[in-house]
Motif scaffolding. Structure first.
Motif, PDB file in Angstrom:
ATOM      1  N   PHE B  12       1.343   3.546  -0.758  1.00 39.04           N
ATOM      2  CA  PHE B  12       1.944   2.900  -0.185  1.00 39.04           C
ATOM      3  C   PHE B  12       1.970   3.834   1.377  1.00 39.04           C
ATOM      4  O   PHE B  12       3.520   4.421   1.487  1.00 39.04           O
ATOM      5  CB  PHE B  12       2.745   2.208  -0.458  1.00 39.04           C
ATOM      6  N   ARG B  13       1.432   3.235   2.728  1.00 35.41           N
ATOM      7  CA  ARG B  13       1.463   4.009   3.807  1.00 35.41           C
ATOM      8  C   ARG B  13       2.200   2.829   4.516  1.00 35.41           C
ATOM      9  O   ARG B  13       1.383   1.576   4.785  1.00 35.41           O
ATOM     10  CB  ARG B  13       0.362   4.269   4.242  1.00 35.41           C
ATOM     11  N   LYS B  14       3.425   3.544   5.803  1.00 39.26           N
ATOM     12  CA  LYS B  14       3.471   2.827   6.755  1.00 39.26           C
ATOM     13  C   LYS B  14       2.940   2.993   7.994  1.00 39.26           C
ATOM     14  O   LYS B  14       2.319   4.145   8.067  1.00 39.26           O
ATOM     15  CB  LYS B  14       5.382   3.357   7.012  1.00 39.26           C
ATOM     16  N   GLY B 108      -8.826   7.304  -9.039  1.00 34.04           N
ATOM     17  CA  GLY B 108      -9.254   6.932  -7.933  1.00 34.04           C
ATOM     18  C   GLY B 108      -7.911   6.775  -6.852  1.00 34.04           C
ATOM     19  O   GLY B 108      -7.135   6.692  -8.049  1.00 34.04           O
ATOM     20  N   THR B 109      -7.341   6.393  -6.581  1.00 36.15           N
ATOM     21  CA  THR B 109      -6.051   5.909  -6.095  1.00 36.15           C
ATOM     22  C   THR B 109      -6.307   4.834  -4.738  1.00 36.15           C
ATOM     23  O   THR B 109      -7.145   3.880  -3.974  1.00 36.15           O
ATOM     24  CB  THR B 109      -5.858   7.320  -4.593  1.00 36.15           C
ATOM     25  N   ARG B 110      -5.310   4.115  -5.362  1.00 37.89           N
ATOM     26  CA  ARG B 110      -5.545   2.271  -4.169  1.00 37.89           C
ATOM     27  C   ARG B 110      -4.971   3.014  -3.239  1.00 37.89           C
ATOM     28  O   ARG B 110      -2.556   2.841  -3.403  1.00 37.89           O
ATOM     29  CB  ARG B 110      -5.064   1.191  -4.948  1.00 37.89           C
ATOM     30  N   LEU B 111      -5.073   2.872  -1.920  1.00 39.75           N
ATOM     31  CA  LEU B 111      -3.649   3.111  -0.854  1.00 39.75           C
ATOM     32  C   LEU B 111      -3.555   1.031  -0.142  1.00 39.75           C
ATOM     33  O   LEU B 111      -4.436   0.489   0.388  1.00 39.75           O
ATOM     34  CB  LEU B 111      -4.491   4.223   0.078  1.00 39.75           C
ATOM     35  N   SER B 112      -2.697   0.898   0.110  1.00 36.93           N
ATOM     36  CA  SER B 112      -2.259  -0.649   1.150  1.00 36.93           C
ATOM     37  C   SER B 112      -1.177   0.494   2.129  1.00 36.93           C
ATOM     38  O   SER B 112       0.048   1.074   2.199  1.00 36.93           O
ATOM     39  CB  SER B 112      -1.491  -0.961   0.043  1.00 36.93           C
ATOM     40  N   ILE B 113      -1.371  -1.217   2.547  1.00 34.16           N
ATOM     41  CA  ILE B 113      -0.273  -0.653   3.797  1.00 34.16           C
ATOM     42  C   ILE B 113       0.928  -1.920   3.709  1.00 34.16           C
ATOM     43  O   ILE B 113       1.048  -2.637   3.067  1.00 34.16           O
ATOM     44  CB  ILE B 113      -1.019  -0.859   5.764  1.00 34.16           C
ATOM     45  N   LEU B 114       2.119  -0.905   4.229  1.00 37.65           N
ATOM     46  CA  LEU B 114       3.316  -1.561   3.728  1.00 37.65           C
ATOM     47  C   LEU B 114       3.583  -2.741   5.311  1.00 37.65           C
ATOM     48  O   LEU B 114       3.074  -2.197   6.227  1.00 37.65           O
ATOM     49  CB  LEU B 114       4.885  -1.061   3.955  1.00 37.65           C
TER      50      LEU B 114
END
Lengths: 117, 114
Positions: B12-14, B108-114
């Protein structure tokens, strides 16, 4: 530039039946490779089968075969005797020269295969 | 067992934050790749590396950076300049970049926005 077209967003097949997943490609290169990958719901990409542009015989790997029709620029995947575990997304890809001495993969948008018991 | 390991599985990315996705392979492959996959889409090439200390931009390199200091490792940094980073990221490797060499992928890596 290379292009892959997969016209079937989704397909259904009865268990133990055969199914054909369509793939057409566009390239101006004479030398290229065609690949099929399987992506289960878990996400990993699994290499299935390869066909070179100069290969005269269709590639086969177990229950998978690639129906290569060069004049039609077609590289369909045929899965015989479908199993429940074959349910997944399937991607066709082409590898051709992309400059700087390398060959890069270009993927289609995929076909979702669902095997019905 | 030989293979490709990606970590973390979920990230998760801020806003305004850089994040780094790890990719390690023990297949002794020279070439490594990063792809991005959006829902209902195929894979698009971000960066690739044919050899240690060398890498090339793919089709959608803007907002991303990579390094290749070791043969086994090819980390991807998603910078704050990437305005739409939510996606599934796949790392791959192949013995070389020849025509008939299939690429082998990590999980794989699942990246999401916080």
């Amino acid at each position: 530039a290379q292009k892959i077209t997969q016209t079937q967003p989704g397909m259904f097949v009865q268990e133990k039946e055969a199914v054909t997943l369509d793939c057409t490609y566009d390239t101006s290169d004479q030398s290229y490779g065609l690949f099929w990958y399987k992506q289960p719901s878990s996400g990993e990409m699994i290499f299935l089968i390869y066909q070179g542009s100069y290969d005269e015989q269709n590639a086969t790997e177990g229950r998978d075969s690639l129906n290569f029709q060069k004049a039609r620029k077609s590289a369909n995947l045929v899965i015989s005797a479908s199993q429940l575990g074959d349910s997944a997304m399937y991607f066709c890809a082409i590898r051709a020269y992309s400059g700087a001495g390398s060959y890069q993969l270009t993927f289609g948008k995929g076909t979702k295969l669902s095997v019905i018991p | 067992d030989g293979g490709i390991t990606q970590s973390p599985k979920y990230l998760f990315r801020k806003e305004g934050q850089n994040v780094t996705l790890s990719c390690e392979q023990n297949l002794n492959h020279d070439a490594m790749y990063w792809y991005r996959q959006d829902p209902g889409q195929g894979l698009r090439l971000i960066y690739y590396s044919q050899i240690v200390n060398d890498f090339q931009k793919g089709d959608i390199a803007e907002g991303y950076s990579v390094s290749r200091e070791k043969k086994e490792s090819f980390p991807l940094t998603v910078t704050s300049a990437q305005k739409n980073p939510t996606a599934f990221y796949l790392c791959a490797s192949s013995p070389g970049t020849g025509l008939n060499q299939p690429q082998h992928f990590g999980d794989g890596t699942r990246l999401s926005i916080l």
